[in-house]
Write a protein that holds these residues in place. Structure first.
Motif, PDB file in Angstrom:
ATOM      1  N   UNK A   1       0.824  -1.206   0.000  1.00  0.00           N
ATOM      2  CA  UNK A   1       0.000   0.000   0.000  1.00  0.00           C
ATOM      3  C   UNK A   1       0.866   1.267   0.000  1.00  0.00           C
ATOM      4  N   UNK A   2       1.963   1.252   0.758  1.00  0.00           N
ATOM      5  CA  UNK A   2       2.834   2.428   0.838  1.00  0.00           C
ATOM      6  C   UNK A   2       3.412   2.802  -0.518  1.00  0.00           C
ATOM      7  N   UNK A   3       3.744   1.813  -1.329  1.00  0.00           N
ATOM      8  CA  UNK A   3       4.269   2.065  -2.678  1.00  0.00           C
ATOM      9  C   UNK A   3       3.250   2.836  -3.508  1.00  0.00           C
ATOM     10  N   UNK A   4       2.006   2.391  -3.498  1.00  0.00           N
ATOM     11  CA  UNK A   4       0.972   3.042  -4.289  1.00  0.00           C
ATOM     12  C   UNK A   4       0.636   4.426  -3.742  1.00  0.00           C
ATOM     13  N   UNK A   5       0.690   4.588  -2.421  1.00  0.00           N
ATOM     14  CA  UNK A   5       0.464   5.907  -1.844  1.00  0.00           C
ATOM     15  C   UNK A   5       1.557   6.876  -2.274  1.00  0.00           C
ATOM     16  N   UNK A   6       2.790   6.403  -2.269  1.00  0.00           N
ATOM     17  CA  UNK A   6       3.915   7.260  -2.650  1.00  0.00           C
ATOM     18  C   UNK A   6       3.830   7.681  -4.117  1.00  0.00           C
ATOM     19  N   UNK A   7       3.557   6.739  -5.008  1.00  0.00           N
ATOM     20  CA  UNK A   7       3.491   7.135  -6.427  1.00  0.00           C
ATOM     21  C   UNK A   7       2.255   7.985  -6.696  1.00  0.00           C
ATOM     22  N   UNK A   8       1.179   7.733  -5.956  1.00  0.00           N
ATOM     23  CA  UNK A   8      -0.009   8.580  -6.094  1.00  0.00           C
ATOM     24  C   UNK A   8       0.263   9.997  -5.637  1.00  0.00           C
ATOM     25  N   UNK A   9       0.979  10.136  -4.541  1.00  0.00           N
ATOM     26  CA  UNK A   9       1.323  11.462  -4.027  1.00  0.00           C
ATOM     27  C   UNK A   9       2.237  12.186  -5.015  1.00  0.00           C
ATOM     28  N   UNK A  10       3.224  11.486  -5.546  1.00  0.00           N
ATOM     29  CA  UNK A  10       4.130  12.101  -6.520  1.00  0.00           C
ATOM     30  C   UNK A  10       3.356  12.560  -7.762  1.00  0.00           C
ATOM     31  N   UNK A  11       2.430  11.719  -8.212  1.00  0.00           N
ATOM     32  CA  UNK A  11       1.628  12.101  -9.371  1.00  0.00           C
ATOM     33  C   UNK A  11       0.747  13.297  -9.081  1.00  0.00           C
ATOM     34  N   UNK A  12       0.165  13.327  -7.897  1.00  0.00           N
ATOM     35  CA  UNK A  12      -0.665  14.467  -7.505  1.00  0.00           C
ATOM     36  C   UNK A  12       0.138  15.749  -7.417  1.00  0.00           C
ATOM     37  N   UNK A  13       1.342  15.658  -6.879  1.00  0.00           N
ATOM     38  CA  UNK A  13       2.203  16.837  -6.780  1.00  0.00           C
ATOM     39  C   UNK A  13       2.614  17.332  -8.162  1.00  0.00           C
ATOM     40  N   UNK A  14       2.942  16.412  -9.058  1.00  0.00           N
ATOM     41  CA  UNK A  14       3.320  16.802 -10.423  1.00  0.00           C
ATOM     42  C   UNK A  14       2.138  17.455 -11.133  1.00  0.00           C
ATOM     43  N   UNK A  15       0.948  16.892 -10.945  1.00  0.00           N
ATOM     44  CA  UNK A  15      -0.251  17.475 -11.552  1.00  0.00           C
ATOM     45  C   UNK A  15      -0.504  18.859 -10.985  1.00  0.00           C
ATOM     46  N   UNK A  16      -0.342  19.003  -9.679  1.00  0.00           N
ATOM     47  CA  UNK A  16      -0.556  20.289  -9.030  1.00  0.00           C
ATOM     48  C   UNK A  16       0.389  21.359  -9.567  1.00  0.00           C
ATOM     49  N   UNK A  17       1.636  20.973  -9.839  1.00  0.00           N
ATOM     50  CA  UNK A  17       2.606  21.929 -10.374  1.00  0.00           C
ATOM     51  C   UNK A  17       2.259  22.367 -11.794  1.00  0.00           C
ATOM     52  N   UNK A  18       1.623  21.495 -12.545  1.00  0.00           N
ATOM     53  CA  UNK A  18       1.401  21.800 -13.960  1.00  0.00           C
ATOM     54  C   UNK A  18      -0.017  22.264 -14.287  1.00  0.00           C
TER      55      UNK A  18
ATOM     56  N   UNK B   1     -17.102  22.135  -4.576  1.00  0.00           N
ATOM     57  CA  UNK B   1     -16.435  22.617  -3.367  1.00  0.00           C
ATOM     58  C   UNK B   1     -15.104  21.909  -3.160  1.00  0.00           C
ATOM     59  N   UNK B   2     -15.065  20.627  -3.448  1.00  0.00           N
ATOM     60  CA  UNK B   2     -13.807  19.891  -3.325  1.00  0.00           C
ATOM     61  C   UNK B   2     -12.762  20.407  -4.294  1.00  0.00           C
ATOM     62  N   UNK B   3     -13.173  20.694  -5.507  1.00  0.00           N
ATOM     63  CA  UNK B   3     -12.246  21.249  -6.493  1.00  0.00           C
ATOM     64  C   UNK B   3     -11.741  22.615  -6.074  1.00  0.00           C
ATOM     65  N   UNK B   4     -12.635  23.438  -5.536  1.00  0.00           N
ATOM     66  CA  UNK B   4     -12.227  24.766  -5.069  1.00  0.00           C
ATOM     67  C   UNK B   4     -11.273  24.660  -3.880  1.00  0.00           C
ATOM     68  N   UNK B   5     -11.559  23.737  -2.963  1.00  0.00           N
ATOM     69  CA  UNK B   5     -10.695  23.560  -1.799  1.00  0.00           C
ATOM     70  C   UNK B   5      -9.307  23.100  -2.232  1.00  0.00           C
ATOM     71  N   UNK B   6      -9.257  22.193  -3.180  1.00  0.00           N
ATOM     72  CA  UNK B   6      -7.964  21.702  -3.679  1.00  0.00           C
ATOM     73  C   UNK B   6      -7.195  22.825  -4.346  1.00  0.00           C
ATOM     74  N   UNK B   7      -7.895  23.663  -5.091  1.00  0.00           N
ATOM     75  CA  UNK B   7      -7.244  24.781  -5.753  1.00  0.00           C
ATOM     76  C   UNK B   7      -6.708  25.781  -4.725  1.00  0.00           C
ATOM     77  N   UNK B   8      -7.471  26.043  -3.657  1.00  0.00           N
ATOM     78  CA  UNK B   8      -6.996  26.938  -2.609  1.00  0.00           C
ATOM     79  C   UNK B   8      -5.766  26.361  -1.927  1.00  0.00           C
ATOM     80  N   UNK B   9      -5.796  25.051  -1.679  1.00  0.00           N
ATOM     81  CA  UNK B   9      -4.676  24.378  -1.027  1.00  0.00           C
ATOM     82  C   UNK B   9      -3.426  24.510  -1.905  1.00  0.00           C
ATOM     83  N   UNK B  10      -3.601  24.337  -3.203  1.00  0.00           N
ATOM     84  CA  UNK B  10      -2.485  24.429  -4.136  1.00  0.00           C
ATOM     85  C   UNK B  10      -1.924  25.834  -4.173  1.00  0.00           C
ATOM     86  N   UNK B  11      -2.787  26.854  -4.102  1.00  0.00           N
ATOM     87  CA  UNK B  11      -2.350  28.242  -4.204  1.00  0.00           C
ATOM     88  C   UNK B  11      -1.649  28.735  -2.943  1.00  0.00           C
ATOM     89  N   UNK B  12      -1.857  28.042  -1.829  1.00  0.00           N
ATOM     90  CA  UNK B  12      -1.226  28.478  -0.553  1.00  0.00           C
ATOM     91  C   UNK B  12       0.111  27.885  -0.334  1.00  0.00           C
TER      92      UNK B  12
END
Length: 112
Positions: free
Chosen positions: A49-66, A101-112
């Protein structure tokens, strides 16, 4: 043609490309689906499970940056609309609203 300087041999890149093209000529979509499924199953056996969480987090961070705030609002709205199609009309917050609301919250989180 990309040739290796040693004895005028074919480069790995060229050999890989040629092999891939030959394989593609001899196999159909189902072949690639089958080997993809086998690879996924093998990966699942070898990782936890930790492997999939780590690659999911990395993918989410890369998506957030772009992607910007609008991207998260759009996918949140689409998710909400898709869920809303199966809503039972029980008076709770619509899934569309929750997705927005979830999309807006995620966008606010990304902008902070």
């Amino acid at each position: 043609m990309a040739r290796n300087n040693d004895n005028n041999k074919m480069s790995r890149e060229e050999a890989g490309r040629m092999g891939g093209e030959a394989t593609a000529k001899n196999h159909d979509k189902e072949f690639y689906q089958e080997i993809g499924q086998k690879g996924g199953e093998a990966t699942a056996k070898n990782h936890d499970k930790d492997f999939y969480q780590e690659i999911g987090q990395k993918g989410g961070e890369a998506t957030s940056r772009s992607h910007g705030k609008e991207f998260y609002q759009e996918i949140g709205q689409k998710g909400g609309e898709a869920r809303n199609d199966s809503d039972g009309g029980d008076g709770k917050m619509s899934r569309e609203e929750a997705g927005r609301k979830g999309g807006e919250a995620r966008a606010r989180q990304r902008d902070n």
